[in-house]
Write a protein that holds these residues in place. Structure first.
Motif, mmCIF file in Angstrom:
data_model
loop_
_atom_site.group_PDB
_atom_site.id
_atom_site.type_symbol
_atom_site.label_atom_id
_atom_site.label_comp_id
_atom_site.label_asym_id
_atom_site.label_seq_id
_atom_site.Cartn_x
_atom_site.Cartn_y
_atom_site.Cartn_z
ATOM 1 N N GLY A 149 0.782 -1.215 0.000
ATOM 2 C CA GLY A 149 0.000 0.000 0.000
ATOM 3 C C GLY A 149 0.819 1.271 0.000
ATOM 4 N N LEU A 150 0.182 2.350 -0.524
ATOM 5 C CA LEU A 150 0.792 3.665 -0.589
ATOM 6 C C LEU A 150 -0.040 4.723 0.117
ATOM 7 C CD1 LEU A 150 1.825 3.510 -4.358
ATOM 8 C CD2 LEU A 150 3.409 3.518 -2.412
ATOM 9 N N THR A 151 -1.344 4.665 -0.038
ATOM 10 C CA THR A 151 -2.251 5.611 0.609
ATOM 11 C C THR A 151 -3.662 5.057 0.446
ATOM 12 O OG1 THR A 151 -2.970 7.939 0.677
ATOM 13 C CG2 THR A 151 -2.529 7.009 -1.488
ATOM 14 N N GLY A 152 -4.582 5.370 1.365
ATOM 15 C CA GLY A 152 -5.900 4.761 1.230
ATOM 16 C C GLY A 152 -6.931 5.255 2.214
ATOM 17 N N ILE A 153 -8.055 4.551 2.240
ATOM 18 C CA ILE A 153 -9.216 4.902 3.045
ATOM 19 C C ILE A 153 -9.918 3.613 3.443
ATOM 20 C CG2 ILE A 153 -10.672 5.109 0.970
ATOM 21 C CD1 ILE A 153 -12.193 7.364 2.379
ATOM 22 N N ASN A 154 -10.602 3.616 4.591
ATOM 23 C CA ASN A 154 -11.356 2.423 4.963
ATOM 24 C C ASN A 154 -12.851 2.708 5.054
ATOM 25 O OD1 ASN A 154 -11.991 3.365 7.608
ATOM 26 N ND2 ASN A 154 -10.153 2.424 8.483
ATOM 27 N N VAL A 177 7.163 2.667 6.008
ATOM 28 C CA VAL A 177 5.981 3.494 5.777
ATOM 29 C C VAL A 177 4.806 2.680 5.234
ATOM 30 C CG1 VAL A 177 6.823 4.219 3.506
ATOM 31 C CG2 VAL A 177 5.122 5.592 4.681
ATOM 32 N N ALA A 178 5.045 1.711 4.356
ATOM 33 C CA ALA A 178 3.931 0.927 3.801
ATOM 34 C C ALA A 178 3.170 0.198 4.900
ATOM 35 C CB ALA A 178 4.449 -0.069 2.774
ATOM 36 N N ALA A 179 3.897 -0.345 5.890
ATOM 37 C CA ALA A 179 3.245 -1.044 6.999
ATOM 38 C C ALA A 179 2.560 -0.066 7.936
ATOM 39 C CB ALA A 179 4.277 -1.882 7.754
ATOM 40 N N ALA A 180 3.125 1.129 8.098
ATOM 41 C CA ALA A 180 2.491 2.134 8.952
ATOM 42 C C ALA A 180 1.154 2.571 8.367
ATOM 43 C CB ALA A 180 3.423 3.329 9.128
ATOM 44 N N ILE A 181 1.105 2.755 7.046
ATOM 45 C CA ILE A 181 -0.153 3.151 6.395
ATOM 46 C C ILE A 181 -1.225 2.091 6.601
ATOM 47 C CG2 ILE A 181 -1.246 3.579 4.159
ATOM 48 C CD1 ILE A 181 1.581 4.664 3.297
ATOM 49 N N ARG A 182 -0.872 0.840 6.315
ATOM 50 C CA ARG A 182 -1.851 -0.235 6.440
ATOM 51 C C ARG A 182 -2.249 -0.448 7.908
ATOM 52 N NH1 ARG A 182 -2.244 -4.269 2.700
ATOM 53 N NH2 ARG A 182 -3.623 -5.170 4.283
ATOM 54 N N GLY A 183 -1.310 -0.275 8.833
ATOM 55 C CA GLY A 183 -1.653 -0.388 10.250
ATOM 56 C C GLY A 183 -2.644 0.683 10.679
ATOM 57 N N ALA A 203 10.595 4.132 10.524
ATOM 58 C CA ALA A 203 11.840 3.864 9.819
ATOM 59 C C ALA A 203 12.346 5.071 9.047
ATOM 60 C CB ALA A 203 11.651 2.685 8.861
ATOM 61 N N SER A 204 11.435 5.898 8.535
ATOM 62 C CA SER A 204 11.865 7.028 7.711
ATOM 63 C C SER A 204 11.001 8.246 7.984
ATOM 64 C CB SER A 204 11.810 6.662 6.222
ATOM 65 O OG SER A 204 10.507 6.307 5.828
ATOM 66 N N GLY A 205 11.538 9.415 7.624
ATOM 67 C CA GLY A 205 10.812 10.658 7.836
ATOM 68 C C GLY A 205 9.581 10.739 6.958
ATOM 69 N N GLN A 206 8.422 10.900 7.595
ATOM 70 C CA GLN A 206 7.153 10.946 6.866
ATOM 71 C C GLN A 206 6.199 11.924 7.543
ATOM 72 O OE1 GLN A 206 6.686 9.117 4.043
ATOM 73 N NE2 GLN A 206 8.627 8.016 4.278
ATOM 74 N N HIS A 207 5.316 12.489 6.730
ATOM 75 C CA HIS A 207 4.161 13.213 7.264
ATOM 76 C C HIS A 207 2.917 12.402 6.942
ATOM 77 C CE1 HIS A 207 0.615 15.826 6.415
ATOM 78 N NE2 HIS A 207 0.888 16.189 7.650
ATOM 79 N N TYR A 208 2.125 12.109 7.969
ATOM 80 C CA TYR A 208 0.876 11.368 7.793
ATOM 81 C C TYR A 208 -0.300 12.323 8.020
ATOM 82 C CZ TYR A 208 3.748 7.161 8.100
ATOM 83 O OH TYR A 208 4.702 6.201 7.875
ATOM 84 N N ALA A 209 -1.219 12.340 7.072
ATOM 85 C CA ALA A 209 -2.464 13.087 7.204
ATOM 86 C C ALA A 209 -3.580 12.079 7.442
ATOM 87 C CB ALA A 209 -2.742 13.893 5.940
#
Length: 352
Positions: A149-154, A177-183, A203-209
């Motif tokens: 995954g890269l980005t999504g909605i539930n 980041v892929a696991a953080a998004i899905r989590g 693991a890496s620098g990210q901004h999550y919205a």
């Protein structure tokens, strides 16, 4: 549009993904191998990143194993392919900046949208994963064939967008980041998703919205700091690729990005969003803004840079079920499509 149906436990979801997208996965991995070094791919698979996934979200480790098994490719390659951001920052491969995120919350509802900008060699591998887990809400996830995954909605109405912050410190002991998004997408509310992102190591620098019908939340994460950049209750969330709140700066990465003008490019895109966000009243307006070629928000390779807008998403979180629209490719050239929801039984009023 390619929609991959992934139902069941982690292994079953991965097997379904690998079987349905086998040819596309082989093509994507061939292009990735040609564009990256064998040293970095082998090193990433041997780091502590997998152990962190197995400890924090073990079903996602099983999902990746299932993808590899069904597609008939080495598990180590599926691992490294899913550690895309980590390959950028650990080995400085395709050290580019991209992704523009916008969110708006008012009496008319909540909108979250973004362009996902990735290395040009990934173009053509776009898919939407329809994730139907054994427990938790259905999710629709923009991805590359072979990635989780890269980005999504539930279906509970939680949207998660992400953009890389390459000048922040990274760690091979954090969650990719892929696991953080899905989590985060397993959660049933914005508050729960934000709590998940605050609890894990990164693991890496990210901004999550993160957004739901009750509003927006933004958090900037690095190897050692997790900092709120958009507190709950904010009417706007705008972000590109430089940190607005997190000071955990990697000076070497910052120097490289500043030297090549990539940070300047990020600031120009953010200023453009700030200037034009007042015109975004609905999904159509958000989609129109993401097609911009003047800043540009819609990116094609230029000036020796190999980044291209891989796809776009636009989510209306003020409705139940939420509306989720995807563009697989450049948003000014490819159509926007709405996959719809498979399991309406899961649509419940989001938890505040």
């Amino acid at each position: 549009m390619t929609v991959i149906e992934c139902a069941g436990d982690g292994r079953a979801r991965g097997l379904a993904h690998g079987e349905q997208a086998r040819e596309l996965i082989h093509t994507a991995l061939d292009r990735w191998r040609n564009a990256t070094s064998a040293r970095s791919r082998e090193h990433l698979a041997a780091t502590g990143l997998l152990a962190t996934i197995e400890a924090a979200v073990p079903d996602l480790a099983e999902e990746m194993r299932g993808i590899a098994e069904a597609a008939g490719v080495p598990f180590a390659e599926i691992l490294a392919y899913n550690f895309m951001d980590e390959q950028w920052w650990v080995h400085r491969e395709h050290l580019e900046l991209g992704c523009s995120v916008l969110g708006r919350s008012d009496v008319g509802g909540v909108i979250l949208a973004q362009n996902m900008d990735l290395p040009e060699f990934m173009d053509g591998s776009q898919v939407v994963l329809r994730v139907l887990p054994e427990s938790g809400p259905e999710a629709l996830v923009l991805s590359s064939a072979g990635m989780i995954g890269l980005t999504g909605i539930n279906a509970a109405g939680v949207g998660v967008c992400v953009n890389t912050l390459g000048m922040l410190h990274h760690s091979c002991a954090g969650l990719p980041v892929a696991a953080a998004i899905r989590g985060a997408l397993v959660q049933s509310s914005r508050a729960a998703a934000a709590d998940f992102l605050h609890r894990i190591s990164h693991a890496s620098g990210q901004h999550y919205a993160v957004a739901d019908a009750h509003g927006l939340h933004g958090v900037e994460c690095s190897a050692t700091e997790i900092v709120v950049s958009c507190p709950a209750g904010s009417p706007l969330l705008l972000h590109t690729n430089h940190p607005l709140a997190n000071g955990d700066i990697d000076p070497d990465a910052a120097h490289e990005l500043e030297r090549d003008g990539r940070t300047t490019d990020s600031r120009v895109r953010l200023e453009f969003l700030e200037e034009h966000v007042t015109s975004v009243l609905d999904l159509t307006d958000a989609e129109r803004l993401l097609t911009d070629r003047t800043a540009p928000l819609c990116v094609t390779p230029r000036h020796g840079r190999r980044t291209k807008t891989f796809g776009s998403v636009a989510f209306d979180l003020g409705t139940l079920p939420p509306r989720a629209r995807f563009c697989l490719g450049l948003p000014d050239r490819q159509p926007w499509i709405e996959p719809g929801w498979h399991s309406p039984r899961q649509h419940a009023e989001p938890t505040p």
